[in-house]
Write a protein that holds these residues in place. Structure first.
Motif, PDB file in Angstrom:
ATOM      1  N   GLY A  40      -1.816  32.994  60.842  1.00 54.48           N
ATOM      2  CA  GLY A  40      -2.090  31.693  61.447  1.00 54.48           C
ATOM      3  C   GLY A  40      -2.838  31.730  62.756  1.00 54.48           C
ATOM      4  O   GLY A  40      -2.985  30.693  63.421  1.00 54.48           O
ATOM      5  N   GLN A  41      -3.344  32.899  63.131  1.00 53.58           N
ATOM      6  CA  GLN A  41      -4.061  33.055  64.408  1.00 53.58           C
ATOM      7  C   GLN A  41      -5.490  33.495  64.169  1.00 53.58           C
ATOM      8  O   GLN A  41      -5.882  33.875  63.064  1.00 53.58           O
ATOM      9  CB  GLN A  41      -3.351  34.098  65.273  1.00 53.58           C
ATOM     10  CG  GLN A  41      -1.912  33.773  65.595  1.00 53.58           C
ATOM     11  CD  GLN A  41      -1.786  32.558  66.469  1.00 53.58           C
ATOM     12  OE1 GLN A  41      -2.524  32.379  67.435  1.00 53.58           O
ATOM     13  NE2 GLN A  41      -0.864  31.665  66.110  1.00 53.58           N
ATOM     14  N   GLY A  42      -6.283  33.446  65.233  1.00 57.74           N
ATOM     15  CA  GLY A  42      -7.630  33.987  65.164  1.00 57.74           C
ATOM     16  C   GLY A  42      -7.614  35.490  65.349  1.00 57.74           C
ATOM     17  O   GLY A  42      -6.690  36.045  65.945  1.00 57.74           O
ATOM     18  N   PRO A  43      -8.613  36.177  64.818  1.00 60.45           N
ATOM     19  CA  PRO A  43      -8.684  37.635  64.993  1.00 60.45           C
ATOM     20  C   PRO A  43      -8.803  38.036  66.459  1.00 60.45           C
ATOM     21  O   PRO A  43      -9.431  37.337  67.253  1.00 60.45           O
ATOM     22  CB  PRO A  43      -9.951  38.009  64.214  1.00 60.45           C
ATOM     23  CG  PRO A  43     -10.172  36.882  63.257  1.00 60.45           C
ATOM     24  CD  PRO A  43      -9.681  35.666  63.967  1.00 60.45           C
TER      25      PRO A  43
ATOM     26  N   GLN B   6      -9.664  25.898  70.131  1.00 58.75           N
ATOM     27  CA  GLN B   6      -9.817  24.912  69.062  1.00 58.75           C
ATOM     28  C   GLN B   6      -8.554  24.064  69.089  1.00 58.75           C
ATOM     29  O   GLN B   6      -7.461  24.546  68.821  1.00 58.75           O
ATOM     30  CB  GLN B   6      -9.981  25.607  67.703  1.00 58.75           C
ATOM     31  CG  GLN B   6     -11.265  26.403  67.596  1.00 58.75           C
ATOM     32  CD  GLN B   6     -11.382  27.139  66.279  1.00 58.75           C
ATOM     33  OE1 GLN B   6     -11.349  28.359  66.238  1.00 58.75           O
ATOM     34  NE2 GLN B   6     -11.550  26.382  65.192  1.00 58.75           N
ATOM     35  N   SER B   7      -8.704  22.815  69.404  1.00 56.51           N
ATOM     36  CA  SER B   7      -7.552  21.954  69.663  1.00 56.51           C
ATOM     37  C   SER B   7      -7.016  21.247  68.424  1.00 56.51           C
ATOM     38  O   SER B   7      -6.012  20.537  68.501  1.00 56.51           O
ATOM     39  CB  SER B   7      -7.927  20.907  70.710  1.00 56.51           C
ATOM     40  OG  SER B   7      -9.027  20.140  70.248  1.00 56.51           O
ATOM     41  N   PHE B  91     -13.091  29.180  62.149  1.00 56.23           N
ATOM     42  CA  PHE B  91     -12.948  29.764  63.469  1.00 56.23           C
ATOM     43  C   PHE B  91     -14.238  29.601  64.254  1.00 56.23           C
ATOM     44  O   PHE B  91     -15.335  29.880  63.754  1.00 56.23           O
ATOM     45  CB  PHE B  91     -12.622  31.263  63.370  1.00 56.23           C
ATOM     46  CG  PHE B  91     -11.270  31.560  62.822  1.00 56.23           C
ATOM     47  CD1 PHE B  91     -11.111  31.914  61.490  1.00 56.23           C
ATOM     48  CD2 PHE B  91     -10.148  31.498  63.630  1.00 56.23           C
ATOM     49  CE1 PHE B  91      -9.867  32.200  60.968  1.00 56.23           C
ATOM     50  CE2 PHE B  91      -8.891  31.773  63.124  1.00 56.23           C
ATOM     51  CZ  PHE B  91      -8.752  32.130  61.784  1.00 56.23           C
ATOM     52  N   CYS B  92     -14.067  29.200  65.493  1.00 54.36           N
ATOM     53  CA  CYS B  92     -15.146  29.197  66.459  1.00 54.36           C
ATOM     54  C   CYS B  92     -15.076  30.537  67.192  1.00 54.36           C
ATOM     55  O   CYS B  92     -13.974  31.040  67.464  1.00 54.36           O
ATOM     56  CB  CYS B  92     -14.931  28.028  67.425  1.00 54.36           C
ATOM     57  SG  CYS B  92     -16.123  27.874  68.745  1.00 54.36           S
ATOM     58  N   ALA B  93     -16.224  31.131  67.479  1.00 50.46           N
ATOM     59  CA  ALA B  93     -16.217  32.444  68.116  1.00 50.46           C
ATOM     60  C   ALA B  93     -17.349  32.555  69.131  1.00 50.46           C
ATOM     61  O   ALA B  93     -18.403  31.925  68.984  1.00 50.46           O
ATOM     62  CB  ALA B  93     -16.328  33.557  67.074  1.00 50.46           C
ATOM     63  N   PHE B 108     -12.437  34.963  69.287  1.00 53.63           N
ATOM     64  CA  PHE B 108     -12.190  33.860  68.367  1.00 53.63           C
ATOM     65  C   PHE B 108     -11.239  32.824  68.955  1.00 53.63           C
ATOM     66  O   PHE B 108     -10.366  33.143  69.770  1.00 53.63           O
ATOM     67  CB  PHE B 108     -11.557  34.374  67.067  1.00 53.63           C
ATOM     68  CG  PHE B 108     -12.492  35.137  66.174  1.00 53.63           C
ATOM     69  CD1 PHE B 108     -12.665  36.500  66.334  1.00 53.63           C
ATOM     70  CD2 PHE B 108     -13.168  34.488  65.154  1.00 53.63           C
ATOM     71  CE1 PHE B 108     -13.523  37.214  65.500  1.00 53.63           C
ATOM     72  CE2 PHE B 108     -14.025  35.182  64.305  1.00 53.63           C
ATOM     73  CZ  PHE B 108     -14.199  36.546  64.489  1.00 53.63           C
ATOM     74  N   GLY B 109     -11.397  31.596  68.485  1.00 54.33           N
ATOM     75  CA  GLY B 109     -10.400  30.565  68.737  1.00 54.33           C
ATOM     76  C   GLY B 109      -9.232  30.714  67.762  1.00 54.33           C
ATOM     77  O   GLY B 109      -9.197  31.641  66.940  1.00 54.33           O
TER      78      GLY B 109
END
Lengths: 112, 118
Positions: A40-43, B6-7, B91-93, B108-109
């Motif tokens: 559930g998280q970003g890398p 990222q909200s 994902f925004c990065a 990454f967000g």
């Protein structure tokens, strides 16, 4: 053109054990980066290898180590596994001094 | 250090409609790249679109476009004519430009789960 491949797909280990994950870079790519993605998280960036040397490291302890081989494939080794190491481990390959990274399908590591 | 936020943890949209995913970032660098990646349930991370900070024109890739507001450090993704196959985590990065502190490394967000309903 062969994409980025990773092995194994899934892995279950016990706390305290050691694990090795493998990555084959996309054809022609000379740089490999490793990322840890908790559920559930970003890398999160672990480290990057270029010409068989570590080229930058994120906020991960020394028990996370890696190798890059002359054919640009790479290994991620984790010693003394902890429960929090359970995650999806992503490998990404790229050409040095370019911004585009190509990701593999990941290895799902579960530590019990 | 750079941060990406990222909200919107989750978003949903009806098929064929338009949806916008939000992203803000923080950096002191002037040369950098921004990306949107898509991660379907199959796990493979796929690049959707990228934006070079020095370019004022917003990037567009078919149904995907961005609204890049450099002064506001905002980078939103608009998906037009949404399709069922767009269902994924997005994902925004951020990546520094050449010579920057994090060149070659993506930050990454937390991601936004997008569900497209039929």
């Amino acid at each position: 053109e062969t994409g980025v491949t990773q092995s194994p797909t899934h892995l279950i280990k016990t706390r305290g054990q050691q694990v090795t994950l493998r990555c084959s870079s996309q054809s022609g790519h000379n740089t490999v980066s490793w990322y840890q993605q908790a559920l559930g998280q970003g890398p999160q960036f672990i480290f990057q290898y270029y010409r068989e040397e570590e080229n930058g490291r994120g906020n991960f302890p020394p028990r996370f180590s890696g190798l890059q081989f002359p054919n640009y494939s790479s290994e991620l080794n984790v010693n003394a596994l902890e429960l929090d190491d359970s995650a999806l481990y992503l490998c990404a390959s790229s050409l040095r001094d370019t911004y585009e990274q190509y990701f593999g399908p990941g290895t799902r590591l579960t530590v019990t | 250090a750079q941060t990406v936020t990222q909200s919107q943890p989750e978003m949903s949209v009806q098929e064929a409609e338009t949806v916008t995913l939000s992203c803000t970032y923080d950096t002191s660098e002037s040369n950098y790249y921004l990306f949107w990646y898509k991660q379907p349930p199959s796990r493979q991370m796929i690049l959707v679109i990228r934006q070079e900070a020095y370019k004022q024109q917003n990037a567009t890739e078919n149904r995907f476009s961005v609204n890049f507001q450099k002064a506001a450090k905002s980078f939103s993704l608009k998906i037009s004519d949404s399709q069922l196959g767009d269902t994924a985590m997005y994902f925004c990065a951020f990546m520094s430009g050449a010579g920057g502190t994090s060149y070659g490394k993506l930050t990454f967000g937390q991601g936004t789960i997008l569900t497209v309903h039929p």
